[in-house]
Design a protein around this motif. Structure first.
Motif, PDB file in Angstrom:
ATOM      1  N   UNK A 101       0.985  -1.193   0.035  1.00  0.00           N
ATOM      2  CA  UNK A 101       0.006  -0.004  -0.098  1.00  0.00           C
ATOM      3  C   UNK A 101       0.804   1.042  -0.172  1.00  0.00           C
ATOM      4  N   UNK A 102       0.563   2.235  -0.752  1.00  0.00           N
ATOM      5  CA  UNK A 102       1.411   3.294  -0.922  1.00  0.00           C
ATOM      6  C   UNK A 102       0.655   4.587  -0.413  1.00  0.00           C
ATOM      7  N   UNK A 103       1.275   5.219   0.583  1.00  0.00           N
ATOM      8  CA  UNK A 103       0.515   6.395   1.081  1.00  0.00           C
ATOM      9  C   UNK A 103       1.535   7.441   1.090  1.00  0.00           C
ATOM     10  N   UNK A 104       1.022   8.500   0.477  1.00  0.00           N
ATOM     11  CA  UNK A 104       1.725   9.632   0.166  1.00  0.00           C
ATOM     12  C   UNK A 104       1.062  11.005   0.485  1.00  0.00           C
ATOM     13  N   UNK A 105       1.496  12.324   0.083  1.00  0.00           N
ATOM     14  CA  UNK A 105       0.882  13.342   0.183  1.00  0.00           C
ATOM     15  C   UNK A 105       1.985  14.363   1.229  1.00  0.00           C
ATOM     16  N   UNK A 106       1.605  15.731   0.758  1.00  0.00           N
ATOM     17  CA  UNK A 106       2.406  16.956   1.382  1.00  0.00           C
ATOM     18  C   UNK A 106       2.240  17.198   2.916  1.00  0.00           C
ATOM     19  N   UNK A 107       0.881  16.615   3.267  1.00  0.00           N
ATOM     20  CA  UNK A 107       0.561  17.029   4.710  1.00  0.00           C
ATOM     21  C   UNK A 107       1.301  15.712   5.459  1.00  0.00           C
ATOM     22  N   UNK A 108       2.296  16.033   6.093  1.00  0.00           N
ATOM     23  CA  UNK A 108       3.215  14.992   6.953  1.00  0.00           C
ATOM     24  C   UNK A 108       2.461  14.511   8.033  1.00  0.00           C
ATOM     25  N   UNK A 109       1.786  15.139   8.825  1.00  0.00           N
ATOM     26  CA  UNK A 109       1.126  14.932  10.172  1.00  0.00           C
ATOM     27  C   UNK A 109       0.149  13.867   9.618  1.00  0.00           C
ATOM     28  N   UNK A 110      -0.824  14.247   8.647  1.00  0.00           N
ATOM     29  CA  UNK A 110      -1.873  13.419   8.142  1.00  0.00           C
ATOM     30  C   UNK A 110      -1.512  12.064   7.571  1.00  0.00           C
ATOM     31  N   UNK A 111      -0.313  12.216   6.943  1.00  0.00           N
ATOM     32  CA  UNK A 111       0.169  10.889   6.451  1.00  0.00           C
ATOM     33  C   UNK A 111       0.865  10.046   7.405  1.00  0.00           C
ATOM     34  N   UNK A 112       1.455  10.604   8.483  1.00  0.00           N
ATOM     35  CA  UNK A 112       1.972   9.632   9.442  1.00  0.00           C
ATOM     36  C   UNK A 112       0.771   9.059  10.516  1.00  0.00           C
ATOM     37  N   UNK A 113      -0.198   9.934  10.729  1.00  0.00           N
ATOM     38  CA  UNK A 113      -1.350   9.308  11.325  1.00  0.00           C
ATOM     39  C   UNK A 113      -1.997   8.271  10.607  1.00  0.00           C
ATOM     40  N   UNK A 114      -1.992   8.322   9.135  1.00  0.00           N
ATOM     41  CA  UNK A 114      -2.725   7.187   8.171  1.00  0.00           C
ATOM     42  C   UNK A 114      -1.896   6.024   8.404  1.00  0.00           C
ATOM     43  N   UNK A 115      -0.569   6.134   8.314  1.00  0.00           N
ATOM     44  CA  UNK A 115       0.423   5.087   8.374  1.00  0.00           C
ATOM     45  C   UNK A 115       0.143   4.388   9.730  1.00  0.00           C
ATOM     46  N   UNK A 116       0.449   5.226  11.126  1.00  0.00           N
ATOM     47  CA  UNK A 116       0.122   4.584  12.190  1.00  0.00           C
ATOM     48  C   UNK A 116      -1.192   3.763  12.212  1.00  0.00           C
ATOM     49  N   UNK A 117      -2.173   4.246  11.574  1.00  0.00           N
ATOM     50  CA  UNK A 117      -3.490   3.457  11.890  1.00  0.00           C
ATOM     51  C   UNK A 117      -3.375   2.037  11.140  1.00  0.00           C
ATOM     52  N   UNK A 118      -2.736   2.324   9.724  1.00  0.00           N
ATOM     53  CA  UNK A 118      -2.638   1.088   9.231  1.00  0.00           C
ATOM     54  C   UNK A 118      -2.061  -0.180   9.822  1.00  0.00           C
ATOM     55  N   UNK A 119      -0.679   0.347  10.670  1.00  0.00           N
ATOM     56  CA  UNK A 119       0.120  -0.721  11.211  1.00  0.00           C
ATOM     57  C   UNK A 119      -0.736  -1.161  12.489  1.00  0.00           C
TER      58      UNK A 119
END
Length: 390
Positions: A6-24
């Motif tokens: 799964x690829x998670x991208x975006x310039x909004x770094x805080x939003x990106x990190x929260x998304x990755x944390x939720x997936x993990x």
């Protein structure tokens, strides 16, 4: 066990990190890979592999051809293959660095023989308009991926947003209805999944125990690289439809008559600054065979050739054209001009639809100019040659 990527991208770094944390947190045995390109000026890229509990490994990979993204490509696929061969990892989340675009990475991963099951762009709606209005070069804000990177913040973010079929929406608490409506109109076909902001891995795990994860379902739903590329191609892109809500409007302008090159060129600044985002395809009277791509954000416009209109090709060449392109042309075929058309879409808060329409209409050939025919059209001044580097 097969590996899902799964690829998670975006310039909004805080939003990106929260998304990755939720997936993990939601997928036992899942890991995230992140290549930090901020160290590129020192000649290296730092790769980190982590799971919900923390960092598992970290290492450096050297730059390739003075390009951080090239180094990422060279390092990412072997690392994903190692995880796939190990057989204990169900999900690999590729967390892209801020300015890396998901299209290129998805295509690299698939070309490496791996399965991409989802591409997500993480978005904080409150940051949407500031990003789309930011015409700064990535190099000027420390986000360039190579010494030759000439992209801007606005156009990079627009591509990140519009390529992904899933938007992970992480609200910082400052977003309002206008922000949410702007997001909906910019990418109306996207699946939008709400993700709680500021989740630590522990709190995310606690949340996940009591609920099924729509985010995981979206991440594992499947992804077609070829279809995603076709959806971005100027000739057959599925552009937003007319909309007007919460102070945000999308204005769709569709005409058959060609533009007068000089009048359109003179109006470019007004048209570019009229909306937070505009895109589409168009044709000029003096270049009737060339499909031109319109792509504007952050007060800057990119106009570039996107190949020929199908109507300009001999019948024998149609077999070489992808079916999706032929289908798109057939749906909008005109007996005289074929698939040639003006199809421009403007999306913004406070949009002046009437003013836009008036400017655009004034740039078309007049009745007398149109009646003069194609031979006369092609003698019109080629005002776009410098912009198109002809």
């Amino acid at each position: 066990m097969s590996l899902s990527v799964v690829i998670v991208g975006g310039l909004h770094a805080d939003a990106r990190r929260a998304t990755v944390a939720r997936l993990l947190a939601d997928v036992p045995g899942g890991v995230a890979l992140h290549h930090d390109l901020s160290t590129a000026p020192a000649g290296t890229v730092v790769r980190t592999v982590r799971d919900a509990g923390g960092v598992l490994s970290a290492g450096e990979t050297p730059l390739v051809n003075d390009c951080a993204c090239c180094a990422l490509r060279e390092d990412l696929v072997p690392e994903l293959r190692r995880l796939a061969d190990d057989g204990t990892t169900r999900l690999a989340v590729v967390e892209l660095w801020d300015s890396v675009e998901p299209k290129a990475m998805a295509e690299v991963v698939v070309a490496g023989g791996l399965t991409v099951t989802g591409v997500l762009t993480a978005v904080d709606p409150a940051l949407l308009l500031p990003c789309l209005g930011n015409g700064d070069d990535l190099a000027d804000v420390g986000l360039a991926a190579a010494a030759t990177d000439q992209r801007t913040v606005a156009d990079t973010f627009a591509r990140q947003l519009e390529y992904a079929p899933v938007l992970a929406v992480v609200e910082s608490g400052e977003a309002d209805e206008e922000d949410r409506e702007l997001l909906a109109q910019l990418h109306p076909t996207a699946r939008r999944v709400l993700v709680a902001a500021g989740e630590s891995p522990a709190s995310a795990r606690a949340y996940a125990r009591g609920t099924s994860s729509e985010l995981v379902a979206a991440a594992l739903a499947g992804f077609d690289v070829e279809a995603a590329a076709a959806a971005q191609h100027p000739a057959c892109a599925l552009l937003p439809a007319e909309a007007d809500a919460h102070g945000v409007s999308t204005f769709v302008w569709h005409r058959r008559r060609p533009f007068h090159p000089e009048r359109l060129y003179a109006a470019l600044e007004d048209l570019t600054c009229a909306a937070a985002r505009s895109r589409g395809r168009f044709w000029l009277a003096d270049k009737p065979d060339t499909l031109l791509h319109w792509d504007a954000a952050g007060g800057a416009l990119c106009v570039e050739p996107a190949g020929p209109w199908l109507a300009s090709l001999p019948d024998a060449a149609w077999d070489l054209v992808p079916p999706v392109r032929r289908a798109a042309a057939a749906l909008d075929w005109h007996p005289e001009h074929g698939d040639r058309c003006q199809h421009l879409v403007f999306t913004s808060p406070g949009l002046d639809r009437d003013g836009l329409a008036e400017v655009l209409e004034s740039c078309l050939l007049t009745d007398a100019e149109y009646a003069a025919g194609r031979a006369a059209w092609q003698r019109l001044p080629s005002a776009f040659d410098t912009l198109l580097e002809v």
